[in-house]
Write a protein that holds these residues in place. Structure first.
Motif, PDB file in Angstrom:
ATOM      1  N   PRO A  34     -10.181 -11.487  -4.817  1.00 44.46           N
ATOM      2  CA  PRO A  34     -10.296 -11.046  -6.213  1.00 44.46           C
ATOM      3  C   PRO A  34     -10.565  -9.548  -6.347  1.00 44.46           C
ATOM      4  CG  PRO A  34     -12.246 -12.293  -5.536  1.00 44.46           C
ATOM      5  CD  PRO A  34     -11.229 -12.463  -4.446  1.00 44.46           C
ATOM      6  N   ASN A  35     -11.129  -8.936  -5.326  1.00 45.38           N
ATOM      7  CA  ASN A  35     -11.448  -7.506  -5.367  1.00 45.38           C
ATOM      8  C   ASN A  35     -10.519  -6.687  -4.476  1.00 45.38           C
ATOM      9  OD1 ASN A  35     -12.402  -8.561  -2.990  1.00 45.38           O
ATOM     10  ND2 ASN A  35     -14.316  -7.386  -2.975  1.00 45.38           N
ATOM     11  N   TRP A  36      -9.276  -7.101  -4.342  1.00 48.00           N
ATOM     12  CA  TRP A  36      -8.317  -6.417  -3.476  1.00 48.00           C
ATOM     13  C   TRP A  36      -8.216  -4.944  -3.841  1.00 48.00           C
ATOM     14  CZ3 TRP A  36      -2.305  -6.558  -3.909  1.00 48.00           C
ATOM     15  CH2 TRP A  36      -1.738  -6.005  -2.742  1.00 48.00           C
ATOM     16  N   ASN A  37      -8.493  -4.075  -2.876  1.00 47.11           N
ATOM     17  CA  ASN A  37      -8.364  -2.635  -3.066  1.00 47.11           C
ATOM     18  C   ASN A  37      -7.007  -2.214  -2.510  1.00 47.11           C
ATOM     19  OD1 ASN A  37      -8.476   0.246  -2.583  1.00 47.11           O
ATOM     20  ND2 ASN A  37     -10.661   0.114  -3.024  1.00 47.11           N
ATOM     21  N   GLN A  38      -6.066  -1.954  -3.391  1.00 48.31           N
ATOM     22  CA  GLN A  38      -4.698  -1.661  -2.961  1.00 48.31           C
ATOM     23  C   GLN A  38      -4.593  -0.316  -2.255  1.00 48.31           C
ATOM     24  OE1 GLN A  38      -1.788  -2.275  -6.048  1.00 48.31           O
ATOM     25  NE2 GLN A  38      -2.634  -4.256  -6.626  1.00 48.31           N
ATOM     26  N   ASP A  39      -5.407   0.654  -2.644  1.00 47.25           N
ATOM     27  CA  ASP A  39      -5.370   1.952  -1.962  1.00 47.25           C
ATOM     28  C   ASP A  39      -5.830   1.810  -0.511  1.00 47.25           C
ATOM     29  OD1 ASP A  39      -4.433   3.834  -3.972  1.00 47.25           O
ATOM     30  OD2 ASP A  39      -6.280   3.387  -5.032  1.00 47.25           O
ATOM     31  N   THR A  40      -6.905   1.063  -0.296  1.00 47.92           N
ATOM     32  CA  THR A  40      -7.373   0.829   1.065  1.00 47.92           C
ATOM     33  C   THR A  40      -6.331   0.077   1.874  1.00 47.92           C
ATOM     34  OG1 THR A  40      -9.690   0.798   0.381  1.00 47.92           O
ATOM     35  CG2 THR A  40      -9.164  -0.276   2.469  1.00 47.92           C
ATOM     36  N   TYR A  41      -5.751  -0.949   1.279  1.00 48.90           N
ATOM     37  CA  TYR A  41      -4.750  -1.759   1.979  1.00 48.90           C
ATOM     38  C   TYR A  41      -3.542  -0.920   2.380  1.00 48.90           C
ATOM     39  CZ  TYR A  41      -0.917  -4.986   2.724  1.00 48.90           C
ATOM     40  OH  TYR A  41       0.178  -5.628   3.259  1.00 48.90           O
ATOM     41  N   THR A  42      -3.011  -0.134   1.462  1.00 47.08           N
ATOM     42  CA  THR A  42      -1.824   0.660   1.802  1.00 47.08           C
ATOM     43  C   THR A  42      -2.138   1.695   2.876  1.00 47.08           C
ATOM     44  OG1 THR A  42      -2.230   2.079  -0.135  1.00 47.08           O
ATOM     45  CG2 THR A  42      -0.608   0.301  -0.381  1.00 47.08           C
ATOM     46  N   ARG A  43      -3.357   2.219   2.888  1.00 43.51           N
ATOM     47  CA  ARG A  43      -3.723   3.146   3.966  1.00 43.51           C
ATOM     48  C   ARG A  43      -3.752   2.428   5.311  1.00 43.51           C
ATOM     49  NH1 ARG A  43      -7.429   5.261   0.103  1.00 43.51           N
ATOM     50  NH2 ARG A  43      -9.130   4.015   0.996  1.00 43.51           N
ATOM     51  N   GLU A  44      -4.229   1.188   5.324  1.00 43.89           N
ATOM     52  CA  GLU A  44      -4.256   0.413   6.560  1.00 43.89           C
ATOM     53  C   GLU A  44      -2.839   0.158   7.069  1.00 43.89           C
ATOM     54  OE1 GLU A  44      -8.338  -2.215   6.056  1.00 43.89           O
ATOM     55  OE2 GLU A  44      -6.509  -2.917   5.109  1.00 43.89           O
TER      56      GLU A  44
ATOM     57  N   ALA B  79      11.173  12.910   9.499  1.00 44.72           N
ATOM     58  CA  ALA B  79      10.803  11.888  10.483  1.00 44.72           C
ATOM     59  C   ALA B  79       9.306  11.926  10.782  1.00 44.72           C
ATOM     60  CB  ALA B  79      11.597  12.091  11.769  1.00 44.72           C
ATOM     61  N   GLY B  80       8.669  10.758  10.682  1.00 46.03           N
ATOM     62  CA  GLY B  80       7.247  10.625  10.933  1.00 46.03           C
ATOM     63  C   GLY B  80       6.389  10.624   9.687  1.00 46.03           C
ATOM     64  N   ASP B  81       6.972  10.989   8.530  1.00 45.70           N
ATOM     65  CA  ASP B  81       6.210  11.026   7.286  1.00 45.70           C
ATOM     66  C   ASP B  81       6.143   9.633   6.654  1.00 45.70           C
ATOM     67  OD1 ASP B  81       5.762  13.729   7.500  1.00 45.70           O
ATOM     68  OD2 ASP B  81       7.459  14.288   6.213  1.00 45.70           O
ATOM     69  N   THR B  82       5.046   9.375   5.953  1.00 45.46           N
ATOM     70  CA  THR B  82       4.870   8.126   5.231  1.00 45.46           C
ATOM     71  C   THR B  82       4.461   8.422   3.797  1.00 45.46           C
ATOM     72  OG1 THR B  82       2.586   8.000   6.014  1.00 45.46           O
ATOM     73  CG2 THR B  82       4.238   6.740   7.243  1.00 45.46           C
ATOM     74  N   ALA B  83       4.687   7.444   2.923  1.00 44.36           N
ATOM     75  CA  ALA B  83       4.244   7.527   1.531  1.00 44.36           C
ATOM     76  C   ALA B  83       3.853   6.133   1.086  1.00 44.36           C
ATOM     77  CB  ALA B  83       5.339   8.090   0.638  1.00 44.36           C
ATOM     78  N   THR B  84       2.933   6.067   0.126  1.00 45.21           N
ATOM     79  CA  THR B  84       2.470   4.768  -0.356  1.00 45.21           C
ATOM     80  C   THR B  84       2.535   4.709  -1.875  1.00 45.21           C
ATOM     81  OG1 THR B  84       0.140   5.416  -0.572  1.00 45.21           O
ATOM     82  CG2 THR B  84       0.866   4.617   1.590  1.00 45.21           C
ATOM     83  N   LEU B  85       2.572   3.492  -2.377  1.00 47.43           N
ATOM     84  CA  LEU B  85       2.462   3.258  -3.809  1.00 47.43           C
ATOM     85  C   LEU B  85       1.691   1.961  -4.018  1.00 47.43           C
ATOM     86  CD1 LEU B  85       4.669   0.808  -4.765  1.00 47.43           C
ATOM     87  CD2 LEU B  85       6.266   2.617  -4.152  1.00 47.43           C
ATOM     88  N   THR B  86       1.057   1.844  -5.170  1.00 43.94           N
ATOM     89  CA  THR B  86       0.379   0.611  -5.537  1.00 43.94           C
ATOM     90  C   THR B  86       0.954   0.118  -6.858  1.00 43.94           C
ATOM     91  OG1 THR B  86      -1.405   1.605  -6.859  1.00 43.94           O
ATOM     92  CG2 THR B  86      -1.728   1.508  -4.457  1.00 43.94           C
ATOM     93  N   ALA B  87       0.402  -0.960  -7.372  1.00 42.05           N
ATOM     94  CA  ALA B  87       0.900  -1.503  -8.627  1.00 42.05           C
ATOM     95  C   ALA B  87       0.712  -0.531  -9.783  1.00 42.05           C
ATOM     96  CB  ALA B  87       0.210  -2.826  -8.938  1.00 42.05           C
TER      97      ALA B  87
END
Length: 235
Positions: free
Chosen positions: A57-67, A169-177
């Motif tokens: 219920p307390n899913w932290n999407q920023d933490t998850y995407t960093r993982e 090459a080697g770069d990453t990016a994240t997004l959340t809801a």
């Protein structure tokens, strides 16, 4: 719980690490401390364990995407199964990248994207999803936007510019809801990317996904905020 040294973590078997991954914050920290590359199969197993957090219920999407971002950076790209996917590449779509599903389950999916020079994916969203994008080859421009709660006077969506990236090459990016969920990609040269989306696309999320045609001038003079028009197909 007893502290676990990095040396001990590296010595553990994959099965032991998976058990630890579900056992609490200390175990997750131990996993994050690893630095060696991971095979395709182990990558999927670890993604499976990490993606269980979405049901909390307390899913932290920023933490998850960093993982997941840290994990995908360790993916062994010369793994036999990944090489097999790469070798099967064919440029079948003109003016649009090839998007191939590498893995799918109820919790997450992994896709391989191949862009010929100049190919792009117009501005689009990922309903209620998180994403981690990993550039393995090439050079590509990515612009991210947030969808505001308020709308334009005519009811059209308002998008706020979030960030501009030029990935190599080697770069990453994240997004959340809610952060950078709407984005566009334009390849400056041949580019290959690995995407991890959690949760995966299903019928409902496909039905709700939209492309956006966006005004080039700010809405009512508001810096970085633009009116857009949503469509089920590229605009």
């Amino acid at each position: 719980m007893t502290n676990i040294s990095r040396r001990a973590v590296i010595a553990m078997s994959g099965r032991t690490l998976l058990a630890l991954a579900a056992s609490g914050p200390v175990a997750r920290a131990a996993l994050a401390g690893e630095s060696e590359s991971v095979s395709w199969e182990r990558f999927l197993a670890l993604c499976h364990e990490l993606s269980k957090s979405q049901f909390a219920p307390n899913w932290n999407q920023d933490t998850y995407t960093r993982e997941v971002e840290g994990l995908v950076r360790r993916l062994k790209l010369d793994d036999r199964k990944i090489v097999e996917y790469i070798d099967r590449y064919q440029n079948l779509n003109l003016h649009f990248p090839e998007i191939r599903r590498m893995y799918y389950e109820r919790q997450f999916q992994v896709s391989l994207l191949d862009f010929e020079p100049g190919e792009d994916i117009p501005l689009h969203d990922h309903p209620d999803m998180t994403g981690v994008v990993y550039c393995t080859t090439g050079r590509i421009v990515v612009d991210h936007y947030d969808k505001l709660q308020e709308t334009a006077e005519n009811g059209n969506p308002l998008l706020r510019f979030e960030r501009h990236l030029e990935m190599t090459a080697g770069d990453t990016a994240t997004l959340t809801a809610t952060r950078g969920n709407i984005h566009m990609l334009n390849a400056l040269q041949f580019t290959r990317m690995v995407d991890v989306f959690t949760p995966p696309y299903d019928r409902d999320r496909v039905r709700r996904s939209r492309y956006y045609g966006m005004d080039s001038t700010p809405y009512l003079g508001r810096d970085g905020v633009f009116e857009a028009e949503a469509s089920v197909s590229p605009v």
